[in-house]
Enzyme design. Structure first.
Site, PDB file in Angstrom:
ATOM      1  N   SER A   5      -9.675   1.800   2.298  1.00  0.00           N
ATOM      2  CA  SER A   5      -8.731   2.618   1.564  1.00  0.00           C
ATOM      3  C   SER A   5      -7.617   1.825   0.888  1.00  0.00           C
ATOM      4  O   SER A   5      -6.861   2.383   0.095  1.00  0.00           O
ATOM      5  CB  SER A   5      -8.109   3.658   2.513  1.00  0.00           C
ATOM      6  OG  SER A   5      -7.312   3.039   3.507  1.00  0.00           O
ATOM      7  N   SER A  35     -10.307  -0.601   6.257  1.00  0.00           N
ATOM      8  CA  SER A  35      -9.556  -0.376   5.017  1.00  0.00           C
ATOM      9  C   SER A  35      -8.819  -1.585   4.468  1.00  0.00           C
ATOM     10  O   SER A  35      -8.480  -1.616   3.286  1.00  0.00           O
ATOM     11  CB  SER A  35      -8.555   0.767   5.213  1.00  0.00           C
ATOM     12  OG  SER A  35      -9.233   1.984   5.390  1.00  0.00           O
ATOM     13  N   LYS A  68       0.849  -1.183   0.000  1.00  0.00           N
ATOM     14  CA  LYS A  68       0.000   0.000   0.000  1.00  0.00           C
ATOM     15  C   LYS A  68       0.889   1.239   0.000  1.00  0.00           C
ATOM     16  O   LYS A  68       1.960   1.254   0.615  1.00  0.00           O
ATOM     17  CB  LYS A  68      -0.907  -0.026   1.234  1.00  0.00           C
ATOM     18  CG  LYS A  68      -1.971   1.065   1.266  1.00  0.00           C
ATOM     19  CD  LYS A  68      -2.899   0.877   2.460  1.00  0.00           C
ATOM     20  CE  LYS A  68      -3.991   1.939   2.501  1.00  0.00           C
ATOM     21  NZ  LYS A  68      -4.939   1.716   3.613  1.00  0.00           N
TER      22      LYS A  68
END
Length: 547
Positions: free
Chosen positions: A209, A233, A134
């Site tokens: 996210s 997320s 990420k």
């Protein structure tokens, strides 16, 4: 010299990402070609157009790849090249990468092959395994822009401790994946990169996210990735792409040198964990990382060694099932999945009771207040540096309407007391389940929805969280795919009378044809710091499903 506008900086960044892809892998029309071929599933389309020998590699789990590399069946270089090629195409379809560095990855793979050739040994359990990160996971020389135009061109100098642990054990990094602005939204959209689409249905959202991570994994262009979770997320993108994942409790996996929004906000802290296509990969990753004893380096980690809980797989655990939170009812396929998981477990001799959370609304109100405590000052301030607007989905999640200005220290302390109160109520609720069970023991784990739908259309006003209770209570959660939407079975309930406006919006969104064949994932939850038990519970459920 004039400072470039945010639009120019964002466009340059997007072009830089595309130009990081080798020319022979650039396919500017690939998304159109996929749609015109009648495909919505990127995983299936890439399997169609990529060489069979590459698909043979990318369709393996992380553990299978590690075994094959250790036996000399595959070189690290060939494995890395296959994942880089697939990631290049996946990005051009889904818009899921924000940093691409294939050259560095292939160079590292060659170095690992040289070591293996000379010693006939792997450097560690992740030898030659490409692992995606990420965007916020810091790497030297790479941006961690976290969805802000203002943070472009400001490369990090340190490596995240988790990334270093993985790298020292042989992992290869090749991409960093997209996030929404500030990483504070359940769908992945920013002025910087645009919108990230769902790998299994490009008409839908990848979630957020960690949406870039979810899309990349869902397309088969990663075997294991790192996500973070402050309100769902890790779990939401994993749910929308049919993945396995672990959201740990605070203090089990290191967050050191991971860029974050609201750094220092510790009432509901963000946690970091693995996302993968196999439950065994999640177990392997977590055990290996915790065994590294990173608490000797990161002061926030708890010195809790890995506890082997495999014996729990043969024990008849007691499950509580949460079918609805009483505010927004999940869509028909999710209700069906919950009913089916109960039936499967009971058939295998497990006790299952139904539970409810009477303080769900108070909990959600508290979460929103914690996330909005600075009246959106940090996000507004970072956005104003370039003049980029705050994206609408982030505005909904981080409000500047609840508080007119950042709250005082005393008000923050009051919020801290409210968080503590909710945690106590949840623990008491859990312990009191002993009254309902046949054995007189409280439940071992909860099975719950992750989201009230299996995805949603991009930019939809879909905001209701089934995930945040387990953030505020700091519980470990494991995501697992259970079934798929079947348009012939999962029909709309035309007689249903919504409980409120939010419930009506969710109910009206349901379209069995649109969501047909989408994965239906659930989460299994245990008490704080019981990651090993949570993984064992998920394994027990999957064994029942298989049998």
């Amino acid at each position: 010299m004039d400072t470039p506008t945010w639009e120019v900086v964002a466009a340059l960044k997007r072009n830089q990402v595309l130009n990081s892809i080798p020319k022979e892998w650039r396919k500017p029309n690939i998304r159109k070609e996929m749609i015109s071929s009648g495909y919505v599933n990127t995983y299936e389309y890439l399997n169609l157009i990529l060489p069979p020998e590459e698909n043979a590699i990318t369709n393996l789990s992380m553990l299978e790849l590690a075994t094959n590399i250790a036996k000399g069946n595959y070189t690290s270089y060939n494995v890395t090249k296959a994942f880089c090629h697939r990631a290049a195409l996946a990005h051009q379809i889904l818009n899921c990468c924000i940093e691409i560095f294939f050259d560095e990855a292939l160079k590292k793979a060659k170095e690992l092959d040289d070591v293996f050739q000379k010693t006939s040994k792997v450097v560690g359990p992740f030898h030659g395994i490409p692992i995606s990160l990420k965007d916020q996971v810091d790497l030297p020389g790479k941006d961690s822009s976290i969805g802000y135009v203002s943070l472009v061109g400001k490369p990090k100098t340190e490596i995240a401790l988790l990334a270093k642990i993985l790298q020292d054990k042989g992992a290869i990094f090749y991409v960093k994946t997209t996030v929404p602005m500030a990483m504070m939204a359940p769908q992945t959209v920013s002025n910087l990169h645009g919108y990230t689409y769902n790998a299994l249905n490009i008409n839908l959202s990848s979630g957020g996210s960690s949406g870039g991570e979810g899309a990349l994994l869902g397309s088969g262009a990663s075997c294991c990735g790192i996500g973070t979770d402050i309100g769902g997320s890790i779990r939401i993108p994993s749910c929308f792409q049919g993945l396995y994942a672990l959201k740990p409790s605070t203090g089990r996996i290191s967050y050191l040198n991971v860029t974050n929004s609201y750094s220092g906000q510790e009432l509901i802290p963000s946690v970091i964990g693995p996302m993968a296509r196999s439950l065994k990969d999640i177990e392997f990753f977590t055990e290996t990382v915790i065994a590294s004893e990173a608490w000797k380096i990161d002061s926030k980690l708890l010195p809790i060694p890995w506890k082997n809980q495999s014996h729990l797989k043969s024990k008849k655990l007691i499950f509580g099932v949460l079918k609805t939170d009483g505010i927004v009812k999940p869509h028909p396929p999710i209700i069906r999945a919950l009913n089916e998981v109960v039936a499967v477990l009971e058939k295998s001799g497990y006790e299952v009771i139904e539970i409810s959370i009477p303080f769900q609304k108070d909990m959600l109100d508290t979460v929103v207040k914690v996330f909005s405590a600075d009246a959106r000052f940090e996000i507004n301030n970072e956005s104003q540096k370039t003049g980029e607007p705050v994206v609408s989905v982030v505005k909904r999640f981080v409000s500047d309407k609840i508080f007119k200005k950042p709250i005082t220290v005393n008000e923050w302390w009051d919020l801290g007391n409210q968080v503590y109160k909710i945690r106590q109520m949840f623990l008491e609720l859990w312990n009191n389940t002993a009254i309902q069970t046949l054995s007189g023991n409280s439940i071992d784990a909860i099975i719950a929805p992750i989201w009230a739908s299996t995805s949603f259309l991009p930019e939809s006003k879909a905001d209701h969280l089934y995930t945040s209770l387990f953030n505020i209570c700091d519980c470990p959660c494991v995501v697992f795919p259970f079934t798929k939407v079947d348009a012939n079975i999962d029909l709309s309930d035309v007689s249903y009378k919504p409980l409120n406006e939010e419930d009506k919006e969710n109910n009206d969104m349901y379209d069995p044809v649109l969501f047909d064949n989408m994965p239906v994932c659930l989460q299994v939850v245990t008490k704080k710091l019981e990651e090993e038990k949570c993984l064992a519970a998920a394994s027990s459920i999957m064994d029942c499903l298989t049998n």
